[in-house]
Design a protein around this motif. Structure first.
Motif, short mmCIF file in Angstrom:
data_model
loop_
_atom_site.label_atom_id
_atom_site.label_comp_id
_atom_site.label_asym_id
_atom_site.label_seq_id
_atom_site.Cartn_x
_atom_site.Cartn_y
_atom_site.Cartn_z
N LEU A 131 21.66 18.39 37.47
CA LEU A 131 21.53 19.43 38.48
C LEU A 131 20.55 18.90 39.53
CD1 LEU A 131 22.29 22.18 39.47
CD2 LEU A 131 20.67 23.20 37.88
N THR A 132 21.10 18.39 40.65
CA THR A 132 20.32 17.59 41.59
C THR A 132 19.81 18.37 42.80
OG1 THR A 132 22.34 16.89 42.73
CG2 THR A 132 21.55 15.49 40.93
N GLY A 133 20.08 19.66 42.86
CA GLY A 133 19.57 20.44 43.98
C GLY A 133 20.07 21.86 43.94
N ALA A 134 19.37 22.73 44.69
CA ALA A 134 19.76 24.14 44.73
C ALA A 134 19.41 24.73 46.09
CB ALA A 134 19.04 24.92 43.63
N ALA A 135 20.23 25.68 46.53
CA ALA A 135 19.99 26.41 47.77
C ALA A 135 20.04 27.89 47.47
CB ALA A 135 21.05 26.04 48.81
N THR A 136 19.03 28.63 47.90
CA THR A 136 18.97 30.07 47.61
C THR A 136 18.79 30.91 48.87
OG1 THR A 136 16.59 29.88 47.14
CG2 THR A 136 18.09 29.73 45.27
N ASP A 137 18.98 30.30 50.03
CA ASP A 137 18.92 31.08 51.27
C ASP A 137 20.15 31.97 51.38
OD1 ASP A 137 16.54 29.95 52.16
OD2 ASP A 137 17.58 28.23 53.04
N ASP A 138 20.10 32.95 52.29
CA ASP A 138 21.25 33.79 52.58
C ASP A 138 22.44 32.91 52.97
OD1 ASP A 138 22.82 35.36 54.97
OD2 ASP A 138 22.17 36.72 53.36
N ILE A 139 23.64 33.30 52.54
CA ILE A 139 24.82 32.47 52.75
C ILE A 139 25.07 32.22 54.25
CG2 ILE A 139 26.52 34.34 52.78
CD1 ILE A 139 26.91 30.93 51.00
N ASP A 140 24.75 33.18 55.09
CA ASP A 140 24.94 32.99 56.53
C ASP A 140 23.99 31.92 57.07
OD1 ASP A 140 27.01 34.91 57.06
OD2 ASP A 140 25.53 36.48 56.68
N THR A 141 22.80 31.84 56.51
CA THR A 141 21.85 30.80 56.92
C THR A 141 22.34 29.43 56.48
OG1 THR A 141 20.01 32.36 56.73
CG2 THR A 141 19.46 30.02 56.70
N LEU A 142 22.94 29.37 55.30
CA LEU A 142 23.39 28.08 54.75
C LEU A 142 24.58 27.50 55.51
CD1 LEU A 142 23.09 28.80 50.91
CD2 LEU A 142 21.52 27.49 52.37
N THR A 143 25.27 28.31 56.30
CA THR A 143 26.41 27.79 57.07
C THR A 143 25.96 26.85 58.17
OG1 THR A 143 26.37 29.61 58.67
CG2 THR A 143 27.72 29.90 56.67
N ASN A 144 24.71 27.01 58.63
CA ASN A 144 24.19 26.19 59.73
C ASN A 144 25.10 26.27 60.95
OD1 ASN A 144 22.18 24.48 60.76
ND2 ASN A 144 23.40 22.64 60.33
N GLY A 145 25.63 27.48 61.18
CA GLY A 145 26.45 27.71 62.37
C GLY A 145 27.93 27.53 62.18
N SER A 146 28.37 27.01 61.02
CA SER A 146 29.81 26.84 60.78
C SER A 146 30.42 28.14 60.26
CB SER A 146 30.06 25.70 59.79
OG SER A 146 29.47 25.99 58.54
N GLN A 147 31.74 28.18 60.18
CA GLN A 147 32.43 29.41 59.77
C GLN A 147 32.54 29.52 58.26
OE1 GLN A 147 36.20 29.90 61.70
NE2 GLN A 147 36.63 31.88 60.76
N LEU A 148 32.33 30.73 57.76
CA LEU A 148 32.50 30.98 56.32
C LEU A 148 33.97 31.06 55.95
CD1 LEU A 148 29.81 33.75 55.66
CD2 LEU A 148 29.73 31.40 54.83
N GLY A 149 34.28 30.68 54.71
CA GLY A 149 35.62 30.91 54.17
C GLY A 149 35.67 32.24 53.47
N SER A 150 36.86 32.81 53.31
CA SER A 150 37.00 34.09 52.60
C SER A 150 38.45 34.26 52.16
CB SER A 150 36.59 35.26 53.49
OG SER A 150 37.45 35.38 54.60
N TYR A 151 38.68 35.20 51.27
CA TYR A 151 40.04 35.58 50.88
C TYR A 151 40.00 37.00 50.33
CZ TYR A 151 38.19 33.46 46.54
OH TYR A 151 37.40 33.08 45.46
N PRO A 152 41.16 37.70 50.30
CA PRO A 152 41.20 39.11 49.87
C PRO A 152 40.99 39.27 48.37
CG PRO A 152 43.16 38.50 51.14
CD PRO A 152 42.46 37.24 50.79
N VAL A 153 40.49 40.44 47.99
CA VAL A 153 40.36 40.84 46.59
C VAL A 153 41.17 42.12 46.41
CG1 VAL A 153 38.78 41.58 44.77
CG2 VAL A 153 38.05 39.85 46.43
N ALA A 154 41.98 42.16 45.35
CA ALA A 154 42.85 43.31 45.11
C ALA A 154 42.82 43.67 43.63
CB ALA A 154 44.27 43.00 45.56
N ASP A 155 43.54 44.74 43.27
CA ASP A 155 43.71 45.11 41.87
C ASP A 155 45.20 45.19 41.56
OD1 ASP A 155 44.53 47.48 43.08
OD2 ASP A 155 42.71 48.58 42.54
N PHE A 156 45.53 45.54 40.32
CA PHE A 156 46.95 45.57 39.94
C PHE A 156 47.70 46.71 40.62
CE2 PHE A 156 45.42 42.92 36.35
CZ PHE A 156 46.31 41.87 36.50
N ALA A 157 47.00 47.77 40.96
CA ALA A 157 47.65 48.85 41.70
C ALA A 157 48.11 48.35 43.07
CB ALA A 157 46.70 50.04 41.85
N ARG A 158 47.27 47.54 43.70
CA ARG A 158 47.64 46.97 45.00
C ARG A 158 48.79 45.99 44.85
NH1 ARG A 158 49.60 46.18 48.80
NH2 ARG A 158 48.91 45.36 50.82
#
Length: 449
Positions: A331-358
């Protein structure tokens, strides 16, 4: 006579501290021995003996380091070939710890040289039996970890070992197994948090079935187990290095991005829904909960350096503790800042979350590509018609078998599916995470047997 349980729920295992009149004996300790040392201090006892029931396949033992740290005798089954000094114990031996006496019984099955320990006081009264991977609660330890050529022989041996314990011990003897609380070392899921010999006569298949029926059923029920198991016996035979729980070095956003771009293992420990809502592209999502360490160890490129992203230093420390238990020390390193800070200006990735009803709504208006990442035996029992089954541990090598997207990914609870969606997202797939219990799929009338 007191038996204290040290639970390691992430691996489904238990270690034990037996104490009486200021003396203590430890059975099957995990690698993070600080928990045992703290418990011994709390109970004001001196550890004089450390015992192993077998060379473990699912975790790195803390027995060698613990015995050296406190100056205790270290007992290991005599047939196990190890590279360090220890007390080899065999059937009929007695561990004399003054007011605590432990009789060694050879109980092969989980391994060839596996032993159990019958706990007695100095007057000879029996207070329990430590069964390791032999007799578990309503099941037994699996018998296929040594190799395919040994599995049937060990399955028969397991049957006789359970009968040996049942025949030799009084009905009210408490049973203290190491495995069986969610461990992949169980042949089948265990039941309950405590038991006795008498209760096992009603629930344990080794005691309720004839020998051949037991063996046939055990062999038929064996499913896949984590790939990291291949490394545990080697480490435990050689003698594990002392555990290191010091915090990993902090990593800034620029170095974090460099490691991601280099294809290194950068692992996000946050919740599955937080990862889905926003994460650094190219990272792996392994929520730090439940079976984190088992599935991480199953998919991890053994020996690769790891950087983690966490909500807090405390979360990072918990992850490190989990990882060192299976010998993942880079385990050679760790980052615990807010995820928006860790982007350093780049765009975050994302995807939808659903359930079986959906999902049911989606299927009601058209079609959907569904990926079921449960194990094959789970899929065979009940599944959604038309779903593609690729067990999670096979997914990295079977990306070409993943159906066209968007791919709705599910498992039994959402945990394995969350890891799978992060892997697929990293590989460029269009994914939807179904974060739901599979029982809900039945309620939506989506499943067939």
């Amino acid at each position: 006579m007191d038996v204290s349980i040290v639970e390691t729920s992430g691996l489904g295992d238990r270690s034990y501290l037996i104490s009486h009149h200021g003396i203590a004996v430890v059975v099957d300790p995990q690698r993070d021995i600080d928990r045992i040392l703290a418990l011994a201090d709390e109970n004001e006892v001196r550890i004089t003996h450390v015992l192993e029931t077998h060379l473990h396949n699912d975790y790195v033992t803390g027995g060698l380091e613990l015995s050296r740290t406190v100056g205790a005798d270290y007992a290991v089954p005599a047939g196990d070939d190890v590279d360090y000094s220890r007390r080899p114990v065999a059937d009929g031996d007695v561990i004399d710890a003054g007011p605590i006496q432990l009789q060694v019984l050879h109980t092969p099955g989980h391994t060839h040289h596996h032993v159990s320990y019958v706990l007695r006081d100095d007057a000879g009264a029996i207070h329990g039996v430590f069964t390791g991977g032999s007799m578990l609660y309503g099941t037994t330890g699996r018998t296929d970890l040594i190799g395919p050529d040994d599995t049937e022989e060990l399955s028969h041996a397991q049957y006789h070992s359970v009968h040996k314990l049942a025949d030799l011990l009084p009905a009210d003897t408490p049973i203290y197994p190491t495995h069986g609380f969610g461990s992949f070392c169980s042949a089948t899921p265990a039941s309950g948090d405590s038991s006795t010999i008498k209760e096992q006569f009603k629930t344990n298949p080794a005691l309720t079935k004839d020998e051949q029926s037991f063996v046939d059923e055990l062999l038929a029920g064996l499913s896949a187990y984590p790939a990291y198991y291949a490394h545990m016996g080697v480490i435990n035979s050689a003698g594990p290095a002392p555990v290191d729980l010091t915090p990993p070095a902090p990593i800034d956003p620029i170095e974090l991005r460099r490691r991601i771009d280099a294809g290194e293992w950068v692992v996000d420990l946050r919740t599955r829904t937080a990862f889905a809502a926003g994460h650094l592209p190219g990272t792996y999502g392994f929520e730090l909960s439940g079976s984190f360490v088992s599935y991480f160890g199953w998919l991890y490129d053994w020996g690769a350096p790891i950087t983690v992203i966490g909500d807090s230093p405390e979360q990072v420390a918990e992850a490190k503790r989990e990882l060192v238990r299976i010998g993942v020390d880079r385990l050679t390193g760790a980052a615990t800042d807010d995820i928006d800070t860790l982007t350093n200006g780049s765009q975050l990735g994302s995807y939808p979350v659903a359930d079986f009803a959906r999902l049911a709504e989606q299927l009601g208006t058209g079609s959907a590509s569904i990926l079921d990442v449960r194990q094959t035996h789970e899929y065979d029992k009940e599944h959604i018609p038309g779903a593609t089954n690729i067990p999670l541990h096979e997914l990295p090598d079977r990306l070409n078998d993943v159906p066209a997207g968007p791919v709705w990914v599910h498992c039994g609870s959402g945990y394995r599916a969350s890891i799978a969606t992060s892997l697929l997202d990293r590989a460029g797939f269009d994914v939807v995470l179904i974060d739901d219990n599979f029982a809900e799929a039945g309620k939506q009338r989506l499943t067939a047997r």
